[in-house]
Enzyme design. Structure first.
Site, short mmCIF file in Angstrom:
data_model
loop_
_atom_site.label_atom_id
_atom_site.label_comp_id
_atom_site.label_asym_id
_atom_site.label_seq_id
_atom_site.Cartn_x
_atom_site.Cartn_y
_atom_site.Cartn_z
N ASP A 8 0.82 -1.21 0.00
CA ASP A 8 0.00 0.00 0.00
C ASP A 8 0.86 1.26 0.00
O ASP A 8 0.57 2.22 -0.72
CB ASP A 8 -0.94 -0.03 1.21
CG ASP A 8 -1.80 -1.28 1.22
OD1 ASP A 8 -2.71 -1.39 0.39
OD2 ASP A 8 -1.54 -2.17 2.05
N HIS A 53 -2.58 -4.70 2.90
CA HIS A 53 -2.05 -6.01 2.51
C HIS A 53 -0.96 -6.33 3.52
O HIS A 53 0.22 -6.06 3.32
CB HIS A 53 -1.48 -5.98 1.09
CG HIS A 53 -0.80 -7.26 0.70
ND1 HIS A 53 -1.43 -8.47 0.71
CD2 HIS A 53 0.48 -7.51 0.31
CE1 HIS A 53 -0.58 -9.42 0.33
NE2 HIS A 53 0.59 -8.85 0.08
#
Length: 312
Positions: A121, A173
């Site tokens: 991210d 994530h």
């Protein structure tokens, strides 16, 4: 459609080979600092292509100049050494991403970018910052693979086909990813309804154990084979196929949010419609209050990491 892959490591290599079987791609170019490795990978693939029944795309290799004319750029470069937390790679991979995309900007300013480099991210945010592209044209593969891992965990637990399970994962994530249990469906039933139909009682699932199991899946694979690549490649190919076909499938991917869910300027995975322009739309799904709090806490984890690298 032309696709450029940056990075010739295990992930880049698997994506390069798997993409050859995705429809509507006319050229795939493999780019890496080790040009001899990229050249050998392409030569090996060309040999194999002769033996496939279907005709595949043109295969090329080279430097960053080969990104010129690419419709999609897939970024896999950077350090992959991690023992417990993807954030350990934060600074070095931010530096590499800035170097790479400063160079790529000389040749391509229009392509949709798909990022798979960790911490995903934050690197997605870094790439969007360096390239100046619209937020919805810089896509992190995000929690698409996390979702697949959770679906597999649930399907194996209930002993049903994974095709019958729907349960998205959003947020980072990484360790703070959030499974939207309120959206869970098997045969149209919620988790509580399905458990009741199986046990004929009001039995409850140990959700924390379930989440712990799927969140550790990637590290179990990493520790077993030394890297993860096959699942990542499948996630990327799914995104590329949606762009190529303008399929508008709804997938949990990462992008820099522009006010969705009350989040501004931070990349996190949410359910997004994927089509020819990248992320075509983001429509907010209803979360429980507990899920919303967990999602915003996950976003804050990403935000703090991005602040440490002065991305925001």
């Amino acid at each position: 459609m032309k696709v450029a892959i940056i990075g010739t490591g295990n992930v880049g290599k698997d994506i390069f080979h798997d993409l050859q079987h995705v429809n509507m791609i006319r050229e795939i170019t493999l780019i890496g600092r080790n040009k001899s490795k990229a050249e050998a990978e392409v030569a090996d693939a060309k040999d194999a292509a002769i033996l496939w029944k279907e005709f595949g795309p043109k295969l090329t290799f080279g430097g960053y100049e080969k990104t010129e004319g690419a419709d999609i750029i897939i970024y896999t470069a950077g350090s992959s050494k991690v023992e417990a937390d993807r954030m350990e790679m934060l600074h070095s991979n931010c530096v590499i991403a800035e170097e790479v995309f400063t160079e790529i900007n000389r040749y391509n300013r229009d392509a949709i970018i798909i990022c798979v480099t960790n911490p995903l991210d934050v690197i997605t945010m870094k790439i969007q910052q360096v390239t100046g592209r619209a937020a919805r044209k810089v896509i992190g593969s995000g929690t698409l693979l996390d979702t697949a891992r959770l679906v597999r965990t649930v399907a194996e637990f209930f002993e049903v086909s994974d095709r019958q399970v729907y349960i998205p994962v959003v947020g980072e994530h990484g360790a703070s990813a959030v499974s939207l249990l309120s959206s869970f469906r098997i045969m149209g039933m919620t988790m509580d309804e399905y458990l009741r139909s199986v046990t004929h009682t009001d039995a409850a699932l140990n959700v924390k154990a379930l989440e712990s199991n799927f969140k550790k899946a990637g590290f179990r694979i990493f520790n077993g084979k030394g890297y993860t690549s096959t699942g990542v490649s499948a996630a990327v190919c799914r995104i590329v196929a949606n762009i190529a076909a303008d399929a508008r499938e709804i997938l949990p991917v990462s992008s820099v949010l522009q006010g969705e869910y009350g989040v501004q300027g931070v990349a996190a995975s949410v359910l997004s419609i994927i089509g020819k322009n990248g992320i075509e739309d983001i429509r907010e799904v209803t979360m429980t209050e507990e899920e919303r709090i967990a999602f915003l806490a996950s976003v804050d984890t990403i935000r703090q990491a991005a602040k440490s690298e002065r991305i925001i």
